[in-house]
Scaffold this motif. Structure first.
Motif, PDB file in Angstrom:
ATOM      1  N   GLN A 110       0.836  -1.202   0.000  1.00  0.00           N
ATOM      2  CA  GLN A 110       0.000   0.000   0.000  1.00  0.00           C
ATOM      3  C   GLN A 110       0.873   1.255   0.000  1.00  0.00           C
ATOM      4  O   GLN A 110       0.581   2.234  -0.700  1.00  0.00           O
ATOM      5  N   THR A 111       1.938   1.228   0.775  1.00  0.00           N
ATOM      6  CA  THR A 111       2.837   2.380   0.841  1.00  0.00           C
ATOM      7  C   THR A 111       3.602   2.545  -0.461  1.00  0.00           C
ATOM      8  O   THR A 111       3.796   3.678  -0.939  1.00  0.00           O
ATOM      9  N   ILE A 112       4.044   1.447  -1.050  1.00  0.00           N
ATOM     10  CA  ILE A 112       4.703   1.511  -2.353  1.00  0.00           C
ATOM     11  C   ILE A 112       3.758   2.115  -3.387  1.00  0.00           C
ATOM     12  O   ILE A 112       4.158   2.936  -4.231  1.00  0.00           O
ATOM     13  N   ASN A 113       2.473   1.738  -3.324  1.00  0.00           N
ATOM     14  CA  ASN A 113       1.503   2.302  -4.263  1.00  0.00           C
ATOM     15  C   ASN A 113       1.361   3.804  -4.076  1.00  0.00           C
ATOM     16  O   ASN A 113       1.213   4.555  -5.048  1.00  0.00           O
ATOM     17  N   THR A 114       1.408   4.247  -2.817  1.00  0.00           N
ATOM     18  CA  THR A 114       1.311   5.682  -2.545  1.00  0.00           C
ATOM     19  C   THR A 114       2.444   6.444  -3.219  1.00  0.00           C
ATOM     20  O   THR A 114       2.216   7.463  -3.890  1.00  0.00           O
ATOM     21  N   VAL A 115       3.675   5.961  -3.068  1.00  0.00           N
ATOM     22  CA  VAL A 115       4.801   6.698  -3.657  1.00  0.00           C
ATOM     23  C   VAL A 115       4.869   6.492  -5.172  1.00  0.00           C
ATOM     24  O   VAL A 115       5.350   7.375  -5.894  1.00  0.00           O
ATOM     25  N   ASN A 116       4.390   5.365  -5.659  1.00  0.00           N
ATOM     26  CA  ASN A 116       4.297   5.204  -7.111  1.00  0.00           C
ATOM     27  C   ASN A 116       3.358   6.252  -7.705  1.00  0.00           C
ATOM     28  O   ASN A 116       3.606   6.784  -8.797  1.00  0.00           O
ATOM     29  N   ASN A 117       2.289   6.549  -6.995  1.00  0.00           N
ATOM     30  CA  ASN A 117       1.357   7.578  -7.437  1.00  0.00           C
ATOM     31  C   ASN A 117       2.036   8.941  -7.481  1.00  0.00           C
ATOM     32  O   ASN A 117       1.825   9.734  -8.406  1.00  0.00           O
ATOM     33  N   VAL A 118       2.872   9.207  -6.483  1.00  0.00           N
ATOM     34  CA  VAL A 118       3.634  10.461  -6.477  1.00  0.00           C
ATOM     35  C   VAL A 118       4.575  10.521  -7.676  1.00  0.00           C
ATOM     36  O   VAL A 118       4.628  11.527  -8.407  1.00  0.00           O
ATOM     37  N   LEU A 119       5.323   9.455  -7.901  1.00  0.00           N
ATOM     38  CA  LEU A 119       6.295   9.442  -8.997  1.00  0.00           C
ATOM     39  C   LEU A 119       5.622   9.581 -10.360  1.00  0.00           C
ATOM     40  O   LEU A 119       6.205  10.139 -11.293  1.00  0.00           O
ATOM     41  N   ALA A 120       4.406   9.078 -10.472  1.00  0.00           N
ATOM     42  CA  ALA A 120       3.684   9.175 -11.745  1.00  0.00           C
ATOM     43  C   ALA A 120       3.105  10.560 -11.983  1.00  0.00           C
ATOM     44  O   ALA A 120       2.654  10.860 -13.093  1.00  0.00           O
ATOM     45  N   ASN A 121       3.131  11.396 -10.938  1.00  0.00           N
ATOM     46  CA  ASN A 121       2.511  12.722 -11.061  1.00  0.00           C
ATOM     47  C   ASN A 121       3.467  13.855 -10.710  1.00  0.00           C
ATOM     48  O   ASN A 121       3.033  14.934 -10.299  1.00  0.00           O
ATOM     49  N   LEU A 122       4.749  13.624 -10.891  1.00  0.00           N
ATOM     50  CA  LEU A 122       5.729  14.657 -10.554  1.00  0.00           C
ATOM     51  C   LEU A 122       5.541  15.929 -11.366  1.00  0.00           C
ATOM     52  O   LEU A 122       5.921  17.017 -10.929  1.00  0.00           O
ATOM     53  N   ASP A 123       4.950  15.791 -12.551  1.00  0.00           N
ATOM     54  CA  ASP A 123       4.745  16.970 -13.389  1.00  0.00           C
ATOM     55  C   ASP A 123       3.756  17.953 -12.782  1.00  0.00           C
ATOM     56  O   ASP A 123       3.642  19.098 -13.227  1.00  0.00           O
ATOM     57  N   LYS A 124       3.049  17.529 -11.722  1.00  0.00           N
ATOM     58  CA  LYS A 124       2.109  18.430 -11.053  1.00  0.00           C
ATOM     59  C   LYS A 124       2.835  19.475 -10.213  1.00  0.00           C
ATOM     60  O   LYS A 124       2.230  20.449  -9.777  1.00  0.00           O
ATOM     61  N   SER A 125       4.116  19.265  -9.969  1.00  0.00           N
ATOM     62  CA  SER A 125       4.926  20.265  -9.277  1.00  0.00           C
ATOM     63  C   SER A 125       5.572  21.168 -10.312  1.00  0.00           C
ATOM     64  O   SER A 125       6.275  20.702 -11.210  1.00  0.00           O
ATOM     65  N   THR A 126       5.337  22.455 -10.188  1.00  0.00           N
ATOM     66  CA  THR A 126       5.855  23.407 -11.168  1.00  0.00           C
ATOM     67  C   THR A 126       7.227  23.948 -10.800  1.00  0.00           C
ATOM     68  O   THR A 126       7.863  24.632 -11.611  1.00  0.00           O
ATOM     69  N   ASN A 127       7.681  23.649  -9.593  1.00  0.00           N
ATOM     70  CA  ASN A 127       8.992  24.132  -9.149  1.00  0.00           C
ATOM     71  C   ASN A 127      10.008  23.011  -9.300  1.00  0.00           C
ATOM     72  O   ASN A 127       9.873  21.944  -8.678  1.00  0.00           O
ATOM     73  N   ALA A 128      11.031  23.216 -10.119  1.00  0.00           N
ATOM     74  CA  ALA A 128      11.987  22.153 -10.430  1.00  0.00           C
ATOM     75  C   ALA A 128      12.713  21.666  -9.188  1.00  0.00           C
ATOM     76  O   ALA A 128      12.938  20.456  -9.022  1.00  0.00           O
TER      77      ALA A 128
END
Length: 457
Positions: A110-128
């Motif tokens: 479950q925790t791995i899935n949480t961070v996988n979701n983060v990694l798949a959506n890194l483009d949502k952060s506009t600050n490099a």
């Protein structure tokens, strides 16, 4: 002098049935869709949530520590508790239904899935710069989970030529639907699982800053890398990683042996789970203090006193060793029953990696490689021994270093992993015995026939 620690934002609540076993909550046959991450604040919230999951009783809050100790009870500790699931671990009588094996696997993924979701959506952060740190934290969490889980759910590194024995399913993308969660993802090999953990932690060490406030940083990633390489007997790389942590100047040994377990975020702590009296891994049926402690306070016990320390192990320390005089005590449940003093406060932080471990890794690797990178083995070992008030060793042998590791790191979740990497036995169980490997939950086998169950289950 900065510290790294984790906020626990939620606790896994587990029930008790007739004081005999944990109430094993049946996992749902479906999962909630992954939370939509639409902006940088969502990414930050998800990362904090992942840290909270790491601190649950299923992971570092209890089981990543306790299961390792219980799997190697021989000549060390005795399980006196009523939880059948832990008794099965200590007695090597687990079945595929073991509640601890089930919840640790499920919470880990479950925790791995949480961070996988983060990694798949890194483009949502506009600050490099921010995006870089978020990626580093996500990879750090995923890397340490793959490492911890493969050590429990697979035959150890070195058990099979080429380490082709089944490892973990390397799930690297988020599951947002039931169909994705039940996808036919087979187990990768142990070699491939370690490679993924190393890749994640190496990238984390380059993405994270040297000081990330209260969250994972460069040196926490390097400290875990030192553990991974040591487990592989890759002594040159373990030495390099540990030496970088030590030479950073960010950490120093505490003056006393108990300080790391009595105070928050001490100078010695590299990676620490933050708890408090209201928010911790458990105060009745879960948590390290609950299960390890048997401390009398004002006539009432603190903790269940489930883990008794064998008197022979206590007596193996020097009579003047502060780790004996300050970190063992006669418990509430009767005379001549010893307990560890490392976990005596429900709300205290849980140190996961300390500088003392890095010093002993560097000393061990230098002895094995006949080198003196960073310091001589004698300097590193004797720094730990001096803090404990025991005499220095002029020219420590490998056995001296390994024994010091046993004394210094007892009850910190490393017991069975060290036995396996050193190719030793615990009682009559050799390091490759399948009984020292946890079963994969039956539900996982049922929904994903591509997963092969471990031998004996």
């Amino acid at each position: 002098m900065k510290k790294t620690f984790i906020y626990i934002i939620s606790a896994l609540v587990v029930g008790l049935t007739a004081c005999q076993d944990r109430l094993e909550i049946e996992p749902r046959q479906s999962i909630d869709a992954a939370v939509a991450l639409t902006n940088e604040q969502d990414l930050q919230s998800a990362i904090i949530g992942a840290y909270g999951q790491l601190g649950s009783g299923a992971l570092f809050g209890t089981n990543f520590n306790l299961l390792s100790e219980l799997q190697a009870t021989e000549n060390y500790i005795t399980w006196r508790g009523t939880f059948q699931s832990y008794r099965e671990v200590a007695n090597k009588t687990m079945t595929f239904a073991n509640a601890e094996a089930n919840r640790t696997w499920l919470t880990g993924y479950q925790t791995i899935n949480t961070v996988n979701n983060v990694l798949a959506n890194l483009d949502k952060s506009t600050n490099a710069d921010t995006r870089k740190v978020i990626e580093g934290e996500a990879r750090f969490v995923r890397g340490i989970l793959f490492f911890e889980l493969v050590r429990y759910y697979a035959l150890p590194w070195g058990a099979v030529s080429g380490n082709t024995q089944p490892g973990l399913p390397l799930v690297l993308t988020p599951s947002t639907t039931v169909e994705q969660a039940n996808a036919q993802t087979p187990r990768s090999t142990v070699a491939q699982t370690y490679a993924q953990a190393i890749d994640d932690l190496t990238k984390a060490s380059t993405l994270l800053p040297a000081d990330n406030g209260t969250r994972a940083d460069k040196y926490a990633a390097l400290a875990f890398l030192a553990r991974v390489y040591l487990q592989q007997s890759d002594y040159a790389k373990a030495l390099n990683a540990a030496n970088q942590v030590i030479q950073s100047g960010q950490y120093r040994l505490n003056p006393g042996v108990s300080a790391a377990f009595r105070n928050r975020n001490t100078a010695e702590s590299i990676f620490e789970i933050q708890q408090n009296d209201q928010n911790n891994a458990g105060t009745s049926n879960d948590g390290l203090t609950t299960l390890y402690a048997s401390l009398p306070v004002n006539g009432s016990p603190v903790g269940r006193g489930d883990v008794q320390i064998n008197t022979s192990f206590v007596n193996s320390y020097s009579a003047t060793d502060a780790r004996r005089t300050e970190l063992f005590y006669i418990g509430f449940k009767g005379s001549n029953r010893y307990y560890t003093g490392k976990f005596t406060d429900f709300g205290a932080n849980i140190p996961i990696i300390r500088l003392a471990e890095m010093l002993l890794i560097r000393a061990e690797c230098n002895v094995r490689l006949s080198s003196t990178t960073g310091a001589t083995p004698a300097a590193d070992v004797n720094a730990v021994r001096a803090r404990a008030g025991v005499a220095p060793i002029a020219a420590p042998t490998l056995n001296d270093v390994l024994q010091e590791r046993v004394y210094e790191l007892a009850f910190e979740g490393l017991r069975i992993h060290d036995i396996k990497r050193l190719r030793q036995s615990t009682g009559t169980y050799p390091w490759t015995d399948p009984k020292l490997v946890l079963p994969i939950p039956k539900r996982e086998i049922d929904v994903n026939p591509a997963i092969v169950q471990n031998e004996g289950y």
